[in-house]
Design an enzyme around this catalytic site. Sequence first.
Site, PDB file in Angstrom:
ATOM      1  N   ASP A   7       0.899  -0.988   0.118  1.00  0.00           N
ATOM      2  CA  ASP A   7       0.075   0.000  -0.079  1.00  0.00           C
ATOM      3  C   ASP A   7       1.004   1.136  -0.004  1.00  0.00           C
ATOM      4  O   ASP A   7       1.481   1.524   1.172  1.00  0.00           O
ATOM      5  CB  ASP A   7      -1.075   0.128   1.201  1.00  0.00           C
ATOM      6  N   GLU A  66      -1.288  -1.311  -5.117  1.00  0.00           N
ATOM      7  CA  GLU A  66      -2.678  -0.753  -5.318  1.00  0.00           C
ATOM      8  C   GLU A  66      -2.368   0.230  -6.489  1.00  0.00           C
ATOM      9  O   GLU A  66      -1.322   0.844  -6.598  1.00  0.00           O
ATOM     10  CB  GLU A  66      -3.267   0.076  -4.095  1.00  0.00           C
ATOM     11  N   ASP A 138      -2.367   0.875   7.330  1.00  0.00           N
ATOM     12  CA  ASP A 138      -1.320   0.727   6.181  1.00  0.00           C
ATOM     13  C   ASP A 138      -1.248  -0.737   5.762  1.00  0.00           C
ATOM     14  O   ASP A 138      -1.111  -1.392   4.674  1.00  0.00           O
ATOM     15  CB  ASP A 138      -0.067   1.638   6.276  1.00  0.00           C
TER      16      ASP A 138
END
Length: 164
Positions: A7, A66, A138
């Site tokens: 992330d 992502e 996170d």
Amino acid sequence: MLILGIDPGSRITGYGIIEEKAGKHSYVASGGIRIKATYFPDRLKEIFDGVSEIVSQFAPDQMAIEQVFMHKNADSALKLGQARGAAICAVQVHNIPVFEYAAREVKQAVVGKGNADKSQVQHMVKFLLQVRGNIQVDASDALAIAMCHSHHYQTARKLKQAGL
């Protein structure tokens, strides 16, 4: 198979590692690379070095990250894209395949709703991976990205085995 989820962030880059074996996920490790530098190129180096260290320690087979989505602030989106680039380069040096997923796709895979909030993702990650204690937000996002990739990878493998 070990899957590293990332992330990306220019202040904290979350990471999560899961093992996928016979269609089941198990938790391996997670955390956050906390960026200390103020000069942006130094931040990117910290991300690169942090991801490189994780790769050296765990030797993942694949990485999922992502995709960039457009924030209200274009400058933030550009910085996020650069943070992604630093993480991707760190695994590409080791010839680890990289797969990208949209945030909505990750949330759909883990929570069942593409508009789930971070606390819902965090709760489902802990539940599905049977993790006791707290997981940093996170890190739970990174674990969710890894789980999303595992679902996609398993589906593709089953389709291939079926000759489709």
